[in-house]
Design a protein around this motif. Structure first.
Motif, mmCIF file in Angstrom:
data_model
loop_
_atom_site.group_PDB
_atom_site.id
_atom_site.type_symbol
_atom_site.label_atom_id
_atom_site.label_comp_id
_atom_site.label_asym_id
_atom_site.label_seq_id
_atom_site.Cartn_x
_atom_site.Cartn_y
_atom_site.Cartn_z
ATOM 1 N N VAL A 115 42.828 57.064 6.176
ATOM 2 C CA VAL A 115 43.299 58.454 6.122
ATOM 3 C C VAL A 115 42.370 59.255 5.208
ATOM 4 O O VAL A 115 42.005 58.793 4.130
ATOM 5 N N SER A 116 41.976 60.437 5.656
ATOM 6 C CA SER A 116 41.216 61.333 4.795
ATOM 7 C C SER A 116 41.863 62.711 4.851
ATOM 8 O O SER A 116 42.606 63.021 5.783
ATOM 9 N N ILE A 117 41.581 63.521 3.834
ATOM 10 C CA ILE A 117 42.203 64.848 3.710
ATOM 11 C C ILE A 117 41.106 65.898 3.627
ATOM 12 O O ILE A 117 40.071 65.673 2.989
ATOM 13 N N ASP A 118 41.357 67.030 4.272
ATOM 14 C CA ASP A 118 40.360 68.102 4.251
ATOM 15 C C ASP A 118 41.102 69.420 4.490
ATOM 16 O O ASP A 118 42.317 69.424 4.734
ATOM 17 N N VAL A 169 49.231 53.997 13.753
ATOM 18 C CA VAL A 169 49.483 52.883 14.685
ATOM 19 C C VAL A 169 48.616 53.074 15.939
ATOM 20 O O VAL A 169 48.137 52.114 16.538
ATOM 21 N N VAL A 170 48.407 54.336 16.292
ATOM 22 C CA VAL A 170 47.715 54.657 17.542
ATOM 23 C C VAL A 170 46.208 54.835 17.338
ATOM 24 O O VAL A 170 45.407 54.440 18.186
ATOM 25 N N PHE A 171 45.830 55.440 16.193
ATOM 26 C CA PHE A 171 44.424 55.781 15.962
ATOM 27 C C PHE A 171 43.812 54.924 14.856
ATOM 28 O O PHE A 171 44.521 54.435 13.980
ATOM 29 N N ASP A 172 42.479 54.776 14.923
ATOM 30 C CA ASP A 172 41.778 54.002 13.887
ATOM 31 C C ASP A 172 41.705 54.776 12.585
ATOM 32 O O ASP A 172 41.797 54.211 11.501
ATOM 33 N N GLU A 173 41.532 56.091 12.749
ATOM 34 C CA GLU A 173 41.307 56.937 11.578
ATOM 35 C C GLU A 173 42.010 58.272 11.787
ATOM 36 O O GLU A 173 41.964 58.818 12.905
ATOM 37 N N VAL A 174 42.659 58.782 10.749
ATOM 38 C CA VAL A 174 43.337 60.077 10.862
ATOM 39 C C VAL A 174 42.882 60.995 9.721
ATOM 40 O O VAL A 174 42.898 60.606 8.548
ATOM 41 N N ARG A 175 42.481 62.193 10.073
ATOM 42 C CA ARG A 175 42.112 63.218 9.087
ATOM 43 C C ARG A 175 43.227 64.252 9.035
ATOM 44 O O ARG A 175 43.494 64.918 10.036
ATOM 45 N N VAL A 176 43.907 64.334 7.902
ATOM 46 C CA VAL A 176 44.930 65.368 7.730
ATOM 47 C C VAL A 176 44.203 66.629 7.268
ATOM 48 O O VAL A 176 43.519 66.613 6.239
ATOM 49 N N ALA A 177 44.327 67.707 8.041
ATOM 50 C CA ALA A 177 43.523 68.901 7.762
ATOM 51 C C ALA A 177 44.415 70.112 7.536
ATOM 52 O O ALA A 177 45.166 70.520 8.428
ATOM 53 N N VAL A 178 44.321 70.673 6.345
ATOM 54 C CA VAL A 178 45.098 71.854 5.973
ATOM 55 C C VAL A 178 44.426 73.089 6.574
ATOM 56 O O VAL A 178 43.298 73.424 6.210
ATOM 57 N N ALA A 179 45.129 73.739 7.489
ATOM 58 C CA ALA A 179 44.584 74.943 8.117
ATOM 59 C C ALA A 179 44.976 76.155 7.284
ATOM 60 O O ALA A 179 46.127 76.292 6.886
ATOM 61 N N TYR A 180 44.019 77.016 6.991
ATOM 62 C CA TYR A 180 44.357 78.223 6.232
ATOM 63 C C TYR A 180 43.551 79.399 6.751
ATOM 64 O O TYR A 180 42.534 79.231 7.419
ATOM 65 N N ASN A 181 44.072 80.582 6.434
ATOM 66 C CA ASN A 181 43.446 81.814 6.895
ATOM 67 C C ASN A 181 42.735 82.471 5.716
ATOM 68 O O ASN A 181 43.391 82.928 4.772
ATOM 69 N N GLN A 182 41.412 82.494 5.780
ATOM 70 C CA GLN A 182 40.624 83.005 4.658
ATOM 71 C C GLN A 182 40.896 84.495 4.401
ATOM 72 O O GLN A 182 40.932 84.933 3.257
#
Ligand code: ADP
Length: 164
Positions: free
Chosen positions: A68-71, A28-41
């Motif tokens: 929406v994009s995922i990374d 609702v607030v942003f044009d584009e949202v990237r959901v990003a999975v943070a992990y510890n290598q």
């Protein structure tokens, strides 16, 4: 750096209905949202691998369409934002428990990158007590996770904790 392009980072192990509620509000607030999975290598952890978490997110966020994009990423969040061109960060707040940690993280990120703004959103009250950690515990102990995670994920979560 586009302030209307936000990264929504987290462990998403696994994605819950609370996460999806925050994402819906973020759109609702942003044009584009990237959901990003943070992990510890260096120190792999979690029930689902980062690749599995990304795949689950892709599946359950398809309903939101192309905004929406995922990374996934490791390392500093603000470095990831810069690489992606995102000018904002979305975080979700639950009851009181999240505040202290989120406050510290936001202040540190602001110190590292004053030009990147963190925006906090609150999910609907039905999700106030939902966390990935609790959902995993409940599933492992034989509790009902219906309504807590997206329905396509229920069976896979139960299988993962050995109850499938
Ligand atoms: P969790 O804390 O459930 O393990 P993450 O680390 O993946 O989940 O969380 C990513 C972001 O989503 C964090 O900002 C967290 O506070 C937020 N979040 C997670 N679950 C909820 C919820 N039920 N309501 C609001 N925000 C949430």
């Amino acid at each position: 750096m586009n302030p209307r392009f936000a990264v929504y980072p987290g462990s998403f192990d696994p994605v819950t209905n609370g996460h999806l509620d925050i994402l819906r509000r973020g759109l609702v607030v942003f044009d584009e949202v990237r959901v990003a999975v943070a992990y510890n290598q260096e120190k792999p952890s979690g029930l689902f691998t980062p690749a599995e978490r990304v795949a689950l997110l892709e599946e359950v966020t398809a309903q939101f369409g192309g905004r929406v994009s995922i990374d996934s990423f490791h390392g500093l969040l603000i470095d990831y934002c810069r690489r992606s061109g995102a000018g904002s960060i979305i975080r979700g707040l639950r009851a009181v428990a999240d505040f202290e940690y989120e406050f510290q993280m936001t202040m540190m990120n602001r110190h590292l990158a004053p030009d990147i703004e963190t925006v906090f959103l609150m999910a609907d009250e039905q999700h106030f007590y939902t966390s990935s950690r609790l959902v995993k515990e409940v599933a492992a102990l034989g509790g009902n996770v219906h309504g807590l995670v997206p329905s396509p994920l229920e069976q896979r979560l139960l299988a993962k904790v050995g109850r499938g």
